[in-house]
Design a protein around this motif. Sequence first.
Motif, PDB file in Angstrom:
ATOM      1  N   PRO A 145      -3.030   0.006  14.198  1.00 44.93           N
ATOM      2  CA  PRO A 145      -3.137   0.979  12.763  1.00 44.93           C
ATOM      3  C   PRO A 145      -3.351   2.356  12.676  1.00 44.93           C
ATOM      4  CG  PRO A 145      -4.869   0.022  14.179  1.00 44.93           C
ATOM      5  CD  PRO A 145      -4.121  -0.459  15.215  1.00 44.93           C
ATOM      6  N   LYS A 199       1.154  -0.277   0.245  1.00 48.51           N
ATOM      7  CA  LYS A 199       0.612  -0.307  -0.295  1.00 48.51           C
ATOM      8  C   LYS A 199       0.911   0.868  -0.311  1.00 48.51           C
ATOM      9  CE  LYS A 199      -3.696   1.263   2.644  1.00 48.51           C
ATOM     10  NZ  LYS A 199      -5.046   0.685   3.182  1.00 48.51           N
ATOM     11  N   HIS A 222      -6.543  10.997  -0.936  1.00 46.77           N
ATOM     12  CA  HIS A 222      -7.500   9.744  -0.006  1.00 46.77           C
ATOM     13  C   HIS A 222      -6.531   9.352   1.562  1.00 46.77           C
ATOM     14  CE1 HIS A 222      -5.375   6.790  -1.661  1.00 46.77           C
ATOM     15  NE2 HIS A 222      -5.705   7.051  -2.569  1.00 46.77           N
ATOM     16  N   PRO A 223      -7.310   9.613   2.400  1.00 53.83           N
ATOM     17  CA  PRO A 223      -6.427   9.049   3.887  1.00 53.83           C
ATOM     18  C   PRO A 223      -5.975   7.534   3.389  1.00 53.83           C
ATOM     19  CG  PRO A 223      -8.050   9.062   4.020  1.00 53.83           C
ATOM     20  CD  PRO A 223      -8.616   9.668   2.924  1.00 53.83           C
ATOM     21  N   VAL A 224      -4.450   7.243   3.469  1.00 51.89           N
ATOM     22  CA  VAL A 224      -4.030   5.849   3.733  1.00 51.89           C
ATOM     23  C   VAL A 224      -3.969   5.325   5.277  1.00 51.89           C
ATOM     24  CG1 VAL A 224      -1.571   4.593   3.073  1.00 51.89           C
ATOM     25  CG2 VAL A 224      -2.942   6.902   1.691  1.00 51.89           C
ATOM     26  N   GLU A 225      -4.295   4.079   5.166  1.00 46.52           N
ATOM     27  CA  GLU A 225      -4.186   3.257   6.258  1.00 46.52           C
ATOM     28  C   GLU A 225      -3.173   2.208   6.712  1.00 46.52           C
ATOM     29  OE1 GLU A 225      -8.896   3.708   7.909  1.00 46.52           O
ATOM     30  OE2 GLU A 225      -7.856   1.856   8.050  1.00 46.52           O
ATOM     31  N   LEU A 226      -2.450   2.300   7.625  1.00 44.27           N
ATOM     32  CA  LEU A 226      -1.449   1.343   6.992  1.00 44.27           C
ATOM     33  C   LEU A 226      -1.153   0.815   8.811  1.00 44.27           C
ATOM     34  CD1 LEU A 226       1.145   3.943   6.171  1.00 44.27           C
ATOM     35  CD2 LEU A 226      -0.266   1.894   5.135  1.00 44.27           C
TER      36      LEU A 226
END
Lengths: 409, 247
Positions: A107, A76, A92-96
């Motif tokens: 997270p 990602k 856009h937000p990126v969730e890692l």
Amino acid sequence: MKNSGTKLWDFGSIPMIEPEYLGSILAAASDIALVVTLKGKVLSVLVNDNDRSLGNLSHWEQRKIHDFLTTESIPKLEAVFAQFASGQNVLHPVELNHRDNAIWQFPVSYSIHRLGDADTLLMLGRDLSSTAETQQQLVKAQLAIERGYEERRDFDARYRMLLATMQEPVVFVSANDGRIKDINAAAINLFGQNTNDLEGSVFSQLFKNRRRGEFQDALLAISSKDQNSDMTVEDVKLGRRFKIKASLFRASGERLLICRLISENDTSLKDDITTQNLLSLYNLGTDGIVFTSANGFIEAANEGFLDLINTANLGDIKGRSLSEFLARGQIDLAVMLENVTRSGQVRVYATKLQNAVGSKLGVEVSVVRLPSDARETMAFVIRDTNRLKKAQRLRSPLRISANLMWQNW
Amino acid sequence: MSNLAQRVLRELGQKAPAEAREQIQKTAHWLAVTCSTPGSYSHEAVLKALMQKGVSNELLIDVCIPEAARTLGAGWNDNTRSFGQVSLGTVRLQGLVQELSAQWKFNPGIHDQPSVLVAICGDEDHILGPLVLSDQLRRLGYSVKLLLGATEKDVHDNIETGFFDMVMFSCSSVVSLDNVAKVVKSLRQEISDPPILLLGGAVLGQAPEIEKLVAVDVIASGLKDALEQLESRQVVKAGKTKAKVSG
């Protein structure tokens, strides 16, 4: 963004921020702020002082961020880096999912921005640990539910086995509408119908001259009395008489009646060796054994008889006339019944059995009239004569060869 | 053709007519959207709607629900679905599997069915796969015990008392693989003739040479693969021999 003439941003009244204050502002505005190169090297880490759950992450600096990401998060982030490298922005937000010290995972939802320097990015992260915690609680609740299901399955299996193996016919009836909720194998055999036809049907319909409401009231009445109370009924199909004992109970708010059926002809089984042996003979014997009513309608038959007529289930023949399986039909049956009624028994009657597809088999039949208080029952023992002849043919040469052997010795 | 369409074709062959295959794909998509919607969600209403879609319980459990879960996971990967949405959606899908699998009737039989212990070790929270697997095995006539959050002792105790033909470990990540490896190692050390030990789950795509990390007899990518391997007598024999040697 900034106006070189003043220290205010040109689209509002926010003043210029001196570099020494920017770090603390970024740290306070997010839970975690990272400055990383497009190759993933962490240049600086800022953690919100008010959120101590993330701990000290200074050891991330000068290392690749990949070392602190779970496997599924790496592609990602790589995709995001590739977008920035090709000159695009990621809006856009990126969730890692981060990992640290092997097991600890948390997270973070990042908004990622290009810094002035083309090769560096600012990642402002919002800690989703509280969401993860909620998710964990959800998962735990789900696991608890699943364990409950497993226990239920275990219990259900035991309940089903009990119902399937017990010999006493038992029917669970809804006290509200009089319909059958569950029925055991013994009761299914008794009524000679299949499970699907019986489950959900009105229990009173199985008996003569019984209206649903009146029948239901009678069941409730005997259930409220002592355990020995019963009511007598007569089944529609074969006119057999039964006693019903009923007990009322509640299951998940529903009122149910457990009804045990006791045949009036059924003298209680004695738990003695002869009884057990006779039962074993009936269950395991190769000769067919059939019990009928006085007029020849099948009430019970063993596996031996089912084998002779090539039928899989007792339910398929129960309630039918034995004459349907005799080659000369009603003539055969009438001869045997007349003789047995007159003399109490028929020693040997040679005839042929025919199965559903019409193939015939030579048999010898003996019949006995069984004494009973209420009504007569006929017992037929049926032996396959073809098998008998084959056995005799096999026995003869053996005897001869045995004699020869004796002579030679 | 989409991955799902290919999978439906592969799993159902040409047995299901084209309209049915299309309905299966639509149902899987509908499930993914419905279960991950943050707004009000009614389990009963979803079940009722599912029943009206004309897809059998079997296909819902085997194809539609796993596909919906994959869609949710893919949504997280491409940043179109949040972590919260995916978590919520997955739990709802698990609830549907539980409900639908409970509708299968236990068929009492006194014959000796093969028995399987499905074990999910430690804090593993991906249980949708094992739930589906257990249901599939039960439908095939296996007697299944599902052990969630299993400790080393739980697995030991169950093997000692349960007479299982095999133990299937389901594992979704490399992190939880350590747990499985420890349990398998202790089984090998402490039980002289353990049942066949099998490993499956999403972890298979994540770690190379997984057979060096966990001393199981069989590593299988899915139920079909597992049963094919188990049915070949060589594997069973090899598994038993290995178990005896290591025990």
